[in-house]
Design a protein around this motif. Structure first.
Motif, short mmCIF file in Angstrom:
data_model
loop_
_atom_site.label_atom_id
_atom_site.label_comp_id
_atom_site.label_asym_id
_atom_site.label_seq_id
_atom_site.Cartn_x
_atom_site.Cartn_y
_atom_site.Cartn_z
N VAL A 41 -67.68 -82.22 -36.92
CA VAL A 41 -67.07 -81.39 -37.97
C VAL A 41 -66.51 -82.28 -39.08
CG1 VAL A 41 -65.39 -79.59 -38.50
CG2 VAL A 41 -66.40 -79.70 -36.21
N PRO A 42 -67.13 -82.28 -40.26
CA PRO A 42 -66.45 -82.85 -41.44
C PRO A 42 -65.54 -81.76 -42.07
CG PRO A 42 -68.69 -82.27 -42.01
CD PRO A 42 -68.53 -81.94 -40.56
N SER A 43 -64.42 -82.19 -42.66
CA SER A 43 -63.49 -81.22 -43.27
C SER A 43 -62.80 -81.86 -44.47
CB SER A 43 -62.44 -80.74 -42.26
OG SER A 43 -61.64 -81.82 -41.82
N LEU A 44 -62.39 -81.01 -45.39
CA LEU A 44 -61.62 -81.43 -46.57
C LEU A 44 -60.39 -80.52 -46.64
CD1 LEU A 44 -61.42 -83.20 -49.13
CD2 LEU A 44 -62.63 -81.39 -50.36
N MET A 45 -59.17 -81.10 -46.57
CA MET A 45 -57.95 -80.30 -46.49
C MET A 45 -56.89 -80.85 -47.44
SD MET A 45 -57.33 -79.36 -42.51
CE MET A 45 -58.68 -78.87 -41.42
N ALA A 46 -56.00 -79.94 -47.79
CA ALA A 46 -54.78 -80.30 -48.52
C ALA A 46 -53.61 -80.09 -47.58
CB ALA A 46 -54.62 -79.44 -49.77
N GLY A 47 -52.61 -80.96 -47.65
CA GLY A 47 -51.48 -80.89 -46.74
C GLY A 47 -50.15 -81.00 -47.46
N TYR A 48 -49.12 -80.52 -46.79
CA TYR A 48 -47.75 -80.59 -47.31
C TYR A 48 -46.86 -81.11 -46.19
CZ TYR A 48 -43.40 -79.30 -49.63
OH TYR A 48 -42.17 -79.33 -50.23
N GLN A 49 -46.03 -82.10 -46.48
CA GLN A 49 -45.16 -82.68 -45.47
C GLN A 49 -43.70 -82.56 -45.88
OE1 GLN A 49 -46.35 -86.76 -45.03
NE2 GLN A 49 -45.61 -87.39 -47.03
N TRP A 50 -42.86 -82.43 -44.84
CA TRP A 50 -41.42 -82.32 -45.03
C TRP A 50 -40.73 -83.62 -44.61
CZ3 TRP A 50 -44.58 -78.39 -43.61
CH2 TRP A 50 -44.47 -77.18 -44.30
N ARG A 51 -39.41 -83.72 -44.89
CA ARG A 51 -38.60 -84.87 -44.48
C ARG A 51 -39.21 -86.18 -45.01
NH1 ARG A 51 -35.52 -84.62 -39.74
NH2 ARG A 51 -36.51 -86.55 -39.09
N VAL A 52 -39.56 -86.17 -46.31
CA VAL A 52 -40.27 -87.33 -46.85
C VAL A 52 -39.40 -88.58 -46.86
CG1 VAL A 52 -41.83 -85.92 -48.23
CG2 VAL A 52 -39.65 -86.61 -49.20
N GLU A 53 -38.06 -88.41 -46.84
CA GLU A 53 -37.20 -89.59 -46.82
C GLU A 53 -37.05 -90.19 -45.42
OE1 GLU A 53 -36.19 -86.65 -47.86
OE2 GLU A 53 -36.07 -86.76 -50.05
N GLU A 54 -37.47 -89.45 -44.39
CA GLU A 54 -37.31 -89.91 -43.00
C GLU A 54 -38.60 -90.55 -42.51
OE1 GLU A 54 -34.36 -89.68 -41.78
OE2 GLU A 54 -33.57 -88.45 -43.42
N ASP A 55 -38.48 -91.30 -41.40
CA ASP A 55 -39.68 -91.91 -40.80
C ASP A 55 -40.55 -90.85 -40.12
OD1 ASP A 55 -39.00 -94.41 -41.68
OD2 ASP A 55 -38.00 -95.00 -39.82
N MET A 56 -39.91 -89.84 -39.49
CA MET A 56 -40.67 -88.79 -38.80
C MET A 56 -40.83 -87.62 -39.75
SD MET A 56 -42.19 -87.92 -35.96
CE MET A 56 -41.46 -88.88 -34.61
N LYS A 57 -42.12 -87.23 -39.97
CA LYS A 57 -42.42 -86.18 -40.95
C LYS A 57 -43.29 -85.12 -40.29
CE LYS A 57 -42.53 -89.58 -44.72
NZ LYS A 57 -42.06 -90.67 -43.85
N LEU A 58 -42.97 -83.85 -40.53
CA LEU A 58 -43.79 -82.73 -40.10
C LEU A 58 -44.72 -82.34 -41.25
CD1 LEU A 58 -44.43 -80.24 -38.24
CD2 LEU A 58 -42.56 -79.06 -39.43
N PHE A 59 -45.99 -82.00 -40.91
CA PHE A 59 -46.91 -81.59 -41.98
C PHE A 59 -47.79 -80.43 -41.50
CE2 PHE A 59 -49.10 -84.97 -39.69
CZ PHE A 59 -50.37 -84.43 -39.46
N LEU A 60 -48.27 -79.65 -42.46
CA LEU A 60 -49.24 -78.59 -42.26
C LEU A 60 -50.41 -78.82 -43.20
CD1 LEU A 60 -46.95 -75.41 -42.04
CD2 LEU A 60 -48.02 -76.64 -40.14
N LYS A 61 -51.63 -78.33 -42.81
CA LYS A 61 -52.82 -78.54 -43.63
C LYS A 61 -53.63 -77.25 -43.69
CE LYS A 61 -54.49 -81.76 -41.00
NZ LYS A 61 -55.45 -82.77 -40.50
N ILE A 62 -54.42 -77.11 -44.74
CA ILE A 62 -55.38 -76.02 -44.86
C ILE A 62 -56.52 -76.51 -45.73
CG2 ILE A 62 -54.21 -75.02 -46.89
CD1 ILE A 62 -55.09 -72.26 -45.87
N GLY A 63 -57.73 -76.04 -45.42
CA GLY A 63 -58.89 -76.47 -46.18
C GLY A 63 -60.16 -75.85 -45.65
N LEU A 64 -61.29 -76.54 -45.82
CA LEU A 64 -62.61 -76.07 -45.39
C LEU A 64 -63.23 -77.09 -44.44
CD1 LEU A 64 -64.04 -74.83 -48.83
CD2 LEU A 64 -63.06 -73.43 -46.99
N SER A 65 -63.99 -76.56 -43.48
CA SER A 65 -64.70 -77.43 -42.54
C SER A 65 -66.12 -76.90 -42.34
CB SER A 65 -63.96 -77.50 -41.20
OG SER A 65 -63.96 -76.21 -40.59
N ASN A 66 -66.98 -77.78 -41.82
CA ASN A 66 -68.37 -77.42 -41.55
C ASN A 66 -68.73 -77.86 -40.13
OD1 ASN A 66 -71.47 -78.55 -41.68
ND2 ASN A 66 -71.22 -76.60 -42.76
N ILE A 67 -69.00 -76.88 -39.26
CA ILE A 67 -69.31 -77.19 -37.86
C ILE A 67 -70.83 -77.35 -37.71
CG2 ILE A 67 -69.24 -76.35 -35.49
CD1 ILE A 67 -66.73 -74.83 -36.19
#
Length: 297
Positions: free
Chosen positions: A48-74
């Motif tokens: 599966v190749p995929s192309l996604m955009a993501g957003y991450q929180w707590r950018v000032e901290e070492d540990m960051k949570l992120f979510l992604k969305i995009g398109l993939s091809n199976i």
């Protein structure tokens, strides 16, 4: 399976990435032991190749949570024998989530994430990544201090005004504007510095036909007369109104009186003491419109 990805940190919060994921194999079993023995490595593989955009929180901290969305091809394929399967080459929306841990100022980071490509196609794993290129500044934007305002330029000091010409004859009109510079002491004078005679003529004062309404252009004569009376508060003056001989005599007398009162009201409204003024209409006696008659000095 395995995954390889390369991405771009667009801002401290947003990023984009292209990923190639080998989801591994779906093993094949059969109730017939002979077939299992004949094809022990039969499986279906998923890539599966995929192309996604993501957003991450707590950018000032070492540990960051992120979510992604995009398109993939199976895309899938079979291996290890004649395996009947339905080939997939579909494009669909993909989702992802995970955690990223940065090692302080080190360019290396550790990431654990899970990507959902389809109901039965997902991948979870732990990756090691390397940051290269300039790192977006995660510090909050601080506006630079404003440039100091330039020191105000002092305004040039205007030269002193020349002293006005003296009033030689002490009539209240300076020599530079005095057309009669040798008036007798105590005499009432007009705006030109000349002694007021028995009448103050108002050459520009005209009225609309059969009306006591002033025509435009009367203001100059009336303003000059007002200035003269204000300068000479001891003058008692009668505003005398006249009309021409056209029309009924009684009507003309009333019209002349109304015109005289219009001029009196104008002078009072422009600063003349009401006690200095009386008014009277003379009708057709004199074809002039309005004059100021000096009664007492």
């Amino acid at each position: 399976g395995l995954q390889l990805f390369i991405g771009k940190q667009l801002t401290p919060h947003w990023f984009a990435e292209f990923k190639y994921a080998d989801l591994g194999e779906a093993g094949i079993t059969n109730r017939n032991p002979a077939i299992v023995a004949l094809y022990p490595n039969a499986a279906i593989t998923y890539k599966v190749p995929s192309l996604m955009a993501g957003y991450q929180w707590r950018v000032e901290e070492d540990m960051k949570l992120f979510l992604k969305i995009g398109l993939s091809n199976i895309s899938n394929s079979a291996k290890g024998g004649p395996v009947p399967f339905e080939e997939q080459t579909s494009v669909q929306v993909a989702f992802g989530a995970g955690l990223r841990y940065d090692f302080g100022r080190s360019p290396w980071f550790l990431r654990g994430d899970i990507d959902f490509y389809d109901r039965d196609a997902w991948y979870a794993g732990v990756s090691v990544g390397l940051l290269f290129g300039p790192k977006p500044d995660s510090r909050p934007y601080v506006a630079p201090p404003p440039a100091p305002e330039p020191a105000p330029v002092p305004k040039p000091v205007p030269p002193p005004k020349p002293l006005p010409d003296p009033d030689t004859d002490r009539d209240g009109v300076l020599n530079e504007r005095d057309e009669c510079p040798n008036t007798r002491a105590g005499a009432a004078v007009d705006g030109r510095g000349c002694e007021v005679q028995a009448e103050i003529k108002l050459p520009d004062v005209r009225f609309e036909t059969n009306s006591d309404r002033l025509r435009p252009g009367a203001e100059r004569s009336l303003n000059d007369a007002a200035a003269t009376l204000i300068r000479n508060p001891n003058l008692l003056t009668e505003v005398a109104g006249y009309t021409d001989s056209r029309g009924d005599a009684n009507y003309n007398r009333g019209l002349s009186e109304r015109r005289a009162k219009t001029v009196r009201d104008y002078l009072i409204n422009h600063g003349v003491d009401a006690n200095q003024l009386t008014w009277r209409g003379y009708g057709e006696i004199n074809p002039r419109r309005v004059v100021l008659r000096i009664l007492e000095r």
